[in-house]
Enzyme design. Structure first.
Site, PDB file in Angstrom:
ATOM      1  N   SER A   1      -6.739  -3.850  -1.202  1.00  0.00           N
ATOM      2  CA  SER A   1      -7.362  -2.617  -0.717  1.00  0.00           C
ATOM      3  C   SER A   1      -8.380  -2.089  -1.722  1.00  0.00           C
ATOM      4  O   SER A   1      -9.273  -1.331  -1.351  1.00  0.00           O
ATOM      5  CB  SER A   1      -6.288  -1.555  -0.470  1.00  0.00           C
ATOM      6  OG  SER A   1      -5.643  -1.216  -1.693  1.00  0.00           O
TER       7      SER A   1
ATOM      8  N   TYR B   1      -4.764   1.575   1.564  1.00  0.00           N
ATOM      9  CA  TYR B   1      -4.183   0.999   2.773  1.00  0.00           C
ATOM     10  C   TYR B   1      -2.871   1.682   3.162  1.00  0.00           C
ATOM     11  O   TYR B   1      -2.411   1.548   4.286  1.00  0.00           O
ATOM     12  CB  TYR B   1      -3.879  -0.484   2.551  1.00  0.00           C
ATOM     13  CG  TYR B   1      -5.041  -1.436   2.704  1.00  0.00           C
ATOM     14  CD1 TYR B   1      -6.325  -1.001   3.025  1.00  0.00           C
ATOM     15  CD2 TYR B   1      -4.851  -2.808   2.529  1.00  0.00           C
ATOM     16  CE1 TYR B   1      -7.376  -1.893   3.163  1.00  0.00           C
ATOM     17  CE2 TYR B   1      -5.884  -3.712   2.677  1.00  0.00           C
ATOM     18  CZ  TYR B   1      -7.143  -3.265   2.986  1.00  0.00           C
ATOM     19  OH  TYR B   1      -8.172  -4.161   3.113  1.00  0.00           O
ATOM     20  N   GLY B   2      -2.233   2.361   2.221  1.00  0.00           N
ATOM     21  CA  GLY B   2      -0.867   2.833   2.406  1.00  0.00           C
ATOM     22  C   GLY B   2      -0.633   3.696   3.629  1.00  0.00           C
ATOM     23  O   GLY B   2       0.438   3.657   4.224  1.00  0.00           O
TER      24      GLY B   2
ATOM     25  N   CYS C   1      -2.105  -7.860  -2.310  1.00  0.00           N
ATOM     26  CA  CYS C   1      -1.807  -6.508  -1.850  1.00  0.00           C
ATOM     27  C   CYS C   1      -0.485  -6.531  -1.099  1.00  0.00           C
ATOM     28  O   CYS C   1      -0.358  -7.252  -0.100  1.00  0.00           O
ATOM     29  CB  CYS C   1      -2.925  -6.019  -0.925  1.00  0.00           C
ATOM     30  SG  CYS C   1      -2.637  -4.398  -0.173  1.00  0.00           S
TER      31      CYS C   1
ATOM     32  N   CYS D   1       3.550  -2.753  -5.703  1.00  0.00           N
ATOM     33  CA  CYS D   1       2.136  -2.620  -5.337  1.00  0.00           C
ATOM     34  C   CYS D   1       1.326  -3.172  -6.497  1.00  0.00           C
ATOM     35  O   CYS D   1       1.645  -2.904  -7.666  1.00  0.00           O
ATOM     36  CB  CYS D   1       1.783  -1.152  -5.082  1.00  0.00           C
ATOM     37  SG  CYS D   1       0.006  -0.832  -4.845  1.00  0.00           S
TER      38      CYS D   1
ATOM     39  N   HIS E   1      -1.479  -2.375  -7.612  1.00  0.00           N
ATOM     40  CA  HIS E   1      -2.114  -1.354  -8.446  1.00  0.00           C
ATOM     41  C   HIS E   1      -1.200  -0.914  -9.591  1.00  0.00           C
ATOM     42  O   HIS E   1      -1.668  -0.545 -10.668  1.00  0.00           O
ATOM     43  CB  HIS E   1      -2.473  -0.108  -7.611  1.00  0.00           C
ATOM     44  CG  HIS E   1      -3.713  -0.234  -6.789  1.00  0.00           C
ATOM     45  ND1 HIS E   1      -3.756  -0.941  -5.614  1.00  0.00           N
ATOM     46  CD2 HIS E   1      -4.972   0.264  -6.981  1.00  0.00           C
ATOM     47  CE1 HIS E   1      -4.973  -0.865  -5.095  1.00  0.00           C
ATOM     48  NE2 HIS E   1      -5.730  -0.143  -5.911  1.00  0.00           N
TER      49      HIS E   1
END
Length: 261
Positions: free
Chosen positions: A7, A38-39, A69, A180, A182
């Site tokens: 994302s 995207y969450g 992702c 995740c 990130h």
């Protein structure tokens, strides 16, 4: 060529490990920053978006797809494998199993996006491990936005991380799984706020091993290249991606811009 997408910039945590372990493989990385995060998006929207991105990466020469992702993997990996049966596809999965099998307290915490936590794949995995550990999930609210903005070491980032960890600490978990891509960029702050006995579990290394296995199985490994061929593409602001590459990964690559469809 390995085609990767996320994302946004979080999947660069996977890119960093992938290129360290497989330095000869050319990689194109697409950050879908125009649609990040995207969450909060529906599965149907994520499936459509993932299909569009996969078509783009295939057109650029990708011979293996790495969905860097967790949210997109949960929503779209099964669809993509059905639509592209000849394409080797690697996805992300929260490393709940190794945490559940090694926990001493019998309690494991999982940090992920809301979309990952509500996904059928996560719920099935948690249910399968119910006999080994109690699984406590928590959304990393604000984590993606912190990473996308490069805010990895601020008072605001510390407060955001502390707010997400508090419910897990209240359950006395002894493992925290990062669900995740990130989140590894915030791992230093997470580590800073966890007692020493709590382990942080990141599935990135297992993902890289699976990527290598599929490259060998499908005989699509590249020979040595000097220098390795890397491309970076964004559907958002190329300046933010360039800044992140420079400040966090110490790279000065050109970033290509792809307008979101």
């Amino acid at each position: 060529m390995i085609g990767m997408f996320d994302s946004g910039l979080g999947g660069l945590s996977v890119w960093r490990e992938l290129t360290a372990q497989l330095p000869d493989e050319p990689v194109i990385y697409l950050a879908d920053q125009g649609y990040c995060p995207y969450g909060g998006r529906s599965d149907d929207e994520l499936i459509a978006r993932s299909e569009l991105i996969t078509d783009y990466l295939l057109a650029q020469g990708a011979t293996l797809l790495l969905i860097a992702c967790n949210t997109a993997t949960s929503a779209a990996a099964r669809h993509l494998r059905h639509k592209y049966p000849a394409l080797p596809i690697v996805g992300m999965e929260p490393a709940i199993k190794p945490a559940a099998l090694s926990t001493q307290s019998g309690k494991v915490g999982v940090l992920a996006t809301q979309a990952t936590l509500r996904g059928e794949k996560f719920r099935q995995l948690a249910a399968q491990l119910h006999d080994h550990a109690e699984i406590y999930s928590q959304a990393g609210t604000g984590f993606v936005e912190l990473v996308e903005s490069g805010e990895l070491d601020s008072d605001n980032a510390r407060r955001t991380v502390a707010a997400a960890l508090a419910p897990l600490l209240a359950h006395n978990v002894d493992h925290v799984v990062l669900g995740c891509t990130h989140y590894p960029f915030l791992a230093p702050l997470i580590r800073e706020q966890l007692p020493p006995h709590i382990d942080i579990i990141d599935p990135t290394d297992a993902v890289v091993r699976q990527t290598l296995r599929l490259l060998q199985q499908h005989q699509c490994r590249s020979g040595p290249q000097m220098p390795p061929q890397y491309r970076f593409v964004t559907t958002g602001d190329d300046h933010s991606m360039q800044r992140f590459l420079r400040q966090i990964l110490q790279r000065d690559d050109r970033v290509e811009t792809l307008l979101p469809a």
